[in-house]
Design a protein around this motif. Structure first.
Motif, PDB file in Angstrom:
ATOM      1  N   SER A  59      57.301 -58.513 -13.387  1.00 29.58           N
ATOM      2  CA  SER A  59      58.720 -58.240 -13.605  1.00 29.58           C
ATOM      3  C   SER A  59      58.909 -56.908 -14.305  1.00 29.58           C
ATOM      4  N   ASP A  86      57.625 -41.403 -11.235  1.00 25.78           N
ATOM      5  CA  ASP A  86      57.869 -40.894  -9.882  1.00 25.78           C
ATOM      6  C   ASP A  86      56.550 -41.007  -9.096  1.00 25.78           C
ATOM      7  N   PRO A  87      56.549 -41.854  -8.043  1.00 29.46           N
ATOM      8  CA  PRO A  87      57.681 -42.583  -7.484  1.00 29.46           C
ATOM      9  C   PRO A  87      58.089 -43.764  -8.370  1.00 29.46           C
ATOM     10  N   MET A  88      59.348 -44.235  -8.163  1.00 29.16           N
ATOM     11  CA  MET A  88      59.876 -45.331  -8.959  1.00 29.16           C
ATOM     12  C   MET A  88      59.305 -46.661  -8.472  1.00 29.16           C
ATOM     13  N   PRO A  89      58.677 -47.438  -9.328  1.00 31.06           N
ATOM     14  CA  PRO A  89      58.170 -48.746  -8.917  1.00 31.06           C
ATOM     15  C   PRO A  89      59.298 -49.645  -8.400  1.00 31.06           C
ATOM     16  N   ARG A  90      58.952 -50.459  -7.427  1.00 26.68           N
ATOM     17  CA  ARG A  90      59.953 -51.326  -6.803  1.00 26.68           C
ATOM     18  C   ARG A  90      60.693 -52.188  -7.831  1.00 26.68           C
ATOM     19  N   GLU A  91      59.966 -52.691  -8.838  1.00 29.72           N
ATOM     20  CA  GLU A  91      60.592 -53.577  -9.817  1.00 29.72           C
ATOM     21  C   GLU A  91      61.675 -52.878 -10.640  1.00 29.72           C
ATOM     22  N   GLU A  93      63.591 -50.204  -9.466  1.00 27.79           N
ATOM     23  CA  GLU A  93      64.607 -49.527  -8.657  1.00 27.79           C
ATOM     24  C   GLU A  93      66.023 -50.016  -8.933  1.00 27.79           C
ATOM     25  N   PRO A  94      66.281 -51.336  -9.072  1.00 30.91           N
ATOM     26  CA  PRO A  94      67.665 -51.764  -9.351  1.00 30.91           C
ATOM     27  C   PRO A  94      68.215 -51.188 -10.659  1.00 30.91           C
ATOM     28  N   ASP A  96      67.225 -48.397 -12.098  1.00 30.18           N
ATOM     29  CA  ASP A  96      67.373 -46.954 -11.928  1.00 30.18           C
ATOM     30  C   ASP A  96      68.693 -46.611 -11.253  1.00 30.18           C
ATOM     31  N   ARG A  97      69.153 -47.496 -10.347  1.00 26.14           N
ATOM     32  CA  ARG A  97      70.427 -47.244  -9.676  1.00 26.14           C
ATOM     33  C   ARG A  97      71.618 -47.410 -10.617  1.00 26.14           C
ATOM     34  N   PRO A 108      53.575 -43.589 -12.329  1.00 26.24           N
ATOM     35  CA  PRO A 108      53.934 -44.994 -12.587  1.00 26.24           C
ATOM     36  C   PRO A 108      52.933 -45.727 -13.469  1.00 26.24           C
TER      37      PRO A 108
END
Length: 628
Positions: A59, A86-91, A93-94, A96-97, A108
């Motif tokens: 998580s 960078d790159p942003m880990p998938r966990e 991303e929400p 970061d938006r 990472p």
């Protein structure tokens, strides 16, 4: 490199609803605002592995992430100051938006990461804790927020680093919150103690409070500082200098306790920045923290649903139709006008002692009634100069005489030095006695006010000047009074709101309001009696209704249930009527003469008669408090 600001994804933070929805306590009791508050959060998100209830879940995590998401969900615009992968880990991303994430770019794998196990007996075990890049945060990464801004600095696994950033933010005029953690206290207790001193708002749990202060009952901080002690299922304690207010927590089915305390921090700071009293902010924070632990990781904070509100007390509910009808009356009633607080017994416009008169006098606006045998007996009536005066009319007249005889005693220094005999002399009636029924509570409030102002280095004039220098003068005025004895103890701010109304409505216009600002409801016992009899609130619990009708002393929780509902009803009446709160308040205050305590109501004389439920058997809660 420092990543520039960029537009953030929008998210609905309030639901569409009927203009007067069924009873739901408001998250905020602060002044209405035209803009969202801004909050800086200094602390890195992390990638965590969680073990609970026989499950293992990867998580997003980290105190910085939970705090920022909670503040964003509570209505703030949040900037996170931390190295950005960078790159942003998938966990991540929400998050970061939703957040404005600023800081140097990192790989990472350099992010902090933790492995945490929650045991069935309530213990938490950290199997692994990797500090990663969080220790690389420097003050130079923090954007200039400007004086009066709010910031939160997470423990950073390095109390010295946290202390340095907190001090520099505070020196720049930023209102700073900080958190802690038990291992940091055990290894760097003296440093964490200095973090407490550097924080305007300090957050800890009960174990941490005991490590720092000895026990939860020993928590004390300097005037103007607040400590929030979270207590899990038992809620939280809000320590305002040398006084505390306990807050209950909702009952939920806990799934993942990660981030509960950080959610509390972010929500509380966002609501304080929006204008809430710290205790009201804590109520909303406790509700949000409870919701967070019902989901895995920060999932609840990423929801599009509106943030949860503090639980409703179903003993007293709002009556939407009756609220609409009363609001329509007030919208056009000539009686609904703002009073200017001039004429006898108030100082004449331009009087140089007016500010001391109103600041010291408003502190004493409470408790004008007598009880006997566990029941309300009679309102306070006392004689001055051969005239029988009731309640606040007597108090204002006594303060006017006091201002003429010994004006220096109404200054903060003068009030701080008063003993009970001095205070009694200032308030004496024609028989030479102090007639105020609340006894020693009154001189104690006078001293608390004076000493609080002196400790903060404030005078009435300087407090107003500080408020006036901001874009939101009313919000700053109320938050400053939240630090002053005699005012700070009431989460619903009755006396603070009354003083704001006085100062803004006087001919001198001592206090101006910013765009969208208005005073909160001024809920005293006259207002509660009117709300109950008008029927804008209904007492659903028969036992409580019987106590009110019999004028029996009620418990603190029963009084709170009635007062909170009346507060919300008055705020809705203001909103629907389109009238400023000063006009709404004067309508309710004048209703004391049409719907009095000791004689039959004069219903034909009341403009709201046609809209009234005529529950004339009901009476305000009989409860001794310094709030009203």
């Amino acid at each position: 490199m420092v990543r520039p600001a960029r537009p953030r994804a929008s998210r609905r933070i309030s639901r569409e609803a009927d203009p007067v929805a069924p009873r739901q306590p408001r998250l905020t009791s602060g002044p209405r605002l035209a803009v969202r508050p801004r909050l800086l959060v200094v602390g890195s998100p992390s990638l965590d592995l969680l073990h609970f209830r026989g499950r293992s879940v990867r998580s997003a995590g980290g105190a910085g992430l939970y705090t920022a998401l909670a503040a964003q969900r509570a209505g703030a615009e949040v900037t996170v100051v931390a190295p950005r992968p960078d790159p942003m880990p998938r966990e991540l991303e929400p998050a970061d938006r939703l957040l404005d994430w600023r800081g140097p770019i990192i790989a990472p794998e350099a992010l902090p990461h933790f492995e945490i196990e929650y045991l069935p007996d309530g213990r938490t075990v950290y199997r692994q804790a990797v500090r990663g890049s969080e220790g690389d945060i420097r003050f130079g990464d923090v954007p200039d927020a400007g004086p009066g801004a709010f910031a939160y600095v997470v423990p950073l696994l390095d109390p010295e680093l946290q202390l340095g950033i907190a001090r520099r933010l505070s020196e720049a005029g930023v209102r700073v919150g900080c958190g802690t953690y038990a291992p940091g206290i055990r290894s760097h207790g003296e440093v964490v103690a200095r973090v407490v001193e550097a924080s305007h708002y300090f957050f800890c749990n009960e174990e941490e409070a005991c490590l720092l202060f000895g026990s939860i009952d020993d928590v004390r901080v300097a005037p103007g500082r607040v400590v929030f002690v979270t207590r899990g299922a038992r809620g939280a304690r809000v320590v305002l200098g040398d006084r505390w207010i306990d807050i209950a927590a909702p009952t939920v089915d806990e799934l993942d306790p990660t981030g509960a305390g950080d959610t509390f921090c972010g929500t509380a700071l966002a609501r304080i920045a929006a204008g809430d009293h710290p205790a009201i902010a804590a109520r909303g924070a406790a509700a949000c923290a409870a919701r967070t632990v019902t989901a895995v990781g920060p999932a609840a904070l990423l929801s599009d649903d509106p943030p949860p509100l503090a639980p409703a007390d179903d003993r007293v509910r709002l009556e939407p139709d009756r609220i609409r009808r009363v609001a329509r009356v007030i919208a056009s009633a000539p009686e609904a006008r703002a009073f200017d607080f001039t004429g006898p017994p108030f100082p004449e416009p331009g009087n140089p002692g007016a500010l001391d008169f109103f600041f010291a006098g408003t502190v004493q606006q409470f408790g004008f009634w007598h009880a006997r045998g566990g029941r309300y007996e009679v309102p306070m009536i006392a004689s001055m100069g051969g005239r029988a005066l009731k309640g606040s009319d007597y108090l204002w007249a006594a303060f006017r005489r006091w201002a003429a005889e010994a004006p220096d005693e109404l200054t903060p220094a003068g009030q701080a030095a008063l003993d009970d005999a001095d205070f009694g002399h200032g308030l004496r009636d024609d028989d030479g006695r102090n007639p105020l029924p609340a006894g020693s509570l009154h001189p104690a409030c006078a001293r608390a006010y004076g000493r609080g102002m002196l400790a903060l280095g404030l005078t009435p004039a300087s407090l107003l000047a500080e408020a006036d220098a901001t874009e939101r003068p009313l919000a700053r005025f109320l938050s400053l009074l939240d630090q002053v004895g005699g005012y700070k103890e009431d989460a619903w701010r009755k006396k603070s709101a009354l003083l704001a109304a006085i100062l803004s409505q006087r001919p001198e216009r001592f206090l101006r309001f910013g765009e969208g600002e208005d005073v909160p409801p001024i809920v005293d016992y006259h207002c509660q009696r009117s709300c109950l009899r008008l029927g804008v609130v209904t007492v659903a619990e028969e036992a409580l209704a019987a106590k009110l009708a019999n004028r029996e002393v009620v418990s603190r929780e029963e009084e709170e249930a009635v007062r909170a509902a009346c507060y919300e009803a008055v705020e809705e009446i203001r909103r629907l009527s389109g009238r400023p709160m000063g006009a709404v308040d004067w309508f309710f205050f004048q209703n004391r003469t049409r719907c009095p305590e000791m004689s039959e109501p004069d219903c034909p004389a009341c403009p709201a008669d046609a809209a009234c439920a005529h529950r004339t058997e009901l009476f305000q809660p009989v409860f001794r408090t310094t709030a009203y």
